[in-house]
Scaffold this motif. Structure first.
Motif, short mmCIF file in Angstrom:
data_model
loop_
_atom_site.label_atom_id
_atom_site.label_comp_id
_atom_site.label_asym_id
_atom_site.label_seq_id
_atom_site.Cartn_x
_atom_site.Cartn_y
_atom_site.Cartn_z
N CYS A 60 0.83 -1.21 0.00
CA CYS A 60 0.00 0.00 0.00
C CYS A 60 0.86 1.25 0.00
N TYR A 61 0.15 2.37 0.01
CA TYR A 61 0.76 3.68 0.15
C TYR A 61 0.04 4.36 1.31
N LYS A 62 0.80 4.86 2.27
CA LYS A 62 0.24 5.40 3.52
C LYS A 62 -0.81 6.49 3.31
N ARG A 63 -0.67 7.29 2.26
CA ARG A 63 -1.61 8.41 2.04
C ARG A 63 -2.81 8.03 1.19
N GLU A 115 -6.82 -1.38 5.23
CA GLU A 115 -6.17 -1.65 6.52
C GLU A 115 -7.19 -1.68 7.65
N ASP A 144 5.29 -0.64 2.15
CA ASP A 144 5.00 0.67 1.58
C ASP A 144 5.53 0.73 0.15
N GLU A 169 8.24 3.39 -0.55
CA GLU A 169 9.55 3.12 0.05
C GLU A 169 10.20 1.86 -0.52
N CYS A 180 -6.22 2.38 0.48
CA CYS A 180 -5.34 1.55 1.31
C CYS A 180 -5.70 1.67 2.79
N LYS A 181 -5.97 2.88 3.23
CA LYS A 181 -6.36 3.09 4.63
C LYS A 181 -7.64 2.32 4.94
N TYR A 215 2.93 -5.37 6.22
CA TYR A 215 2.74 -4.16 5.42
C TYR A 215 4.02 -3.81 4.65
#
Length: 116
Positions: free
Chosen positions: A5-8, A16, A30, A33, A12-13, A28
């Protein structure tokens, strides 16, 4: 399970949150990254049988700015893997790997989790 996923990313949020509500543990990764490599993308593409376009974040800034929509039909799969591997923001997310070896991409992740 493993989740890329991508935190922003709001999708994805949401995924989660669904996993946490169902008490499903996951690893997880990223995507910004730790971008998938061309060989990983090839393996996932071949395993899922999805069209290569499904692995592109078609609503993303880079996809639009680089006019990938017009380039994609002329790319070989290997060229598409290399392009995707250049920047995690080009890759469709989330990507979910189940413990039994299944791979779900994009909106299919949410649909799968709903069945658990």
């Amino acid at each position: 399970m493993k989740l890329i996923c991508y935190k922003r990313c709001t999708t994805c949020k949401g995924v989660e949150k669904m996993l946490e509500e169902k008490n499903i543990s996951y690893e997880y990764r990223d995507i910004k990254e730790d971008n998938p490599t061309a060989s990983e993308l090839k393996e996932w593409h071949e395993k899922t049988g999805l069209p290569i376009k499904r692995f592109f974040n078609t609503s993303g800034k880079i996809y639009r700015e680089e006019n990938i929509k017009d380039k994609l039909p002329n790319l070989t799969n290997d060229e598409a893997y290399e392009l995707l591997a250049k920047d995690g923001m080009l890759v469709k997310r989330p990507i979910l790997f189940t413990d039994d070896g299944e791979i779900y991409v994009g909106p299919d992740v949410k649909k799968y989790i709903e069945t658990l």
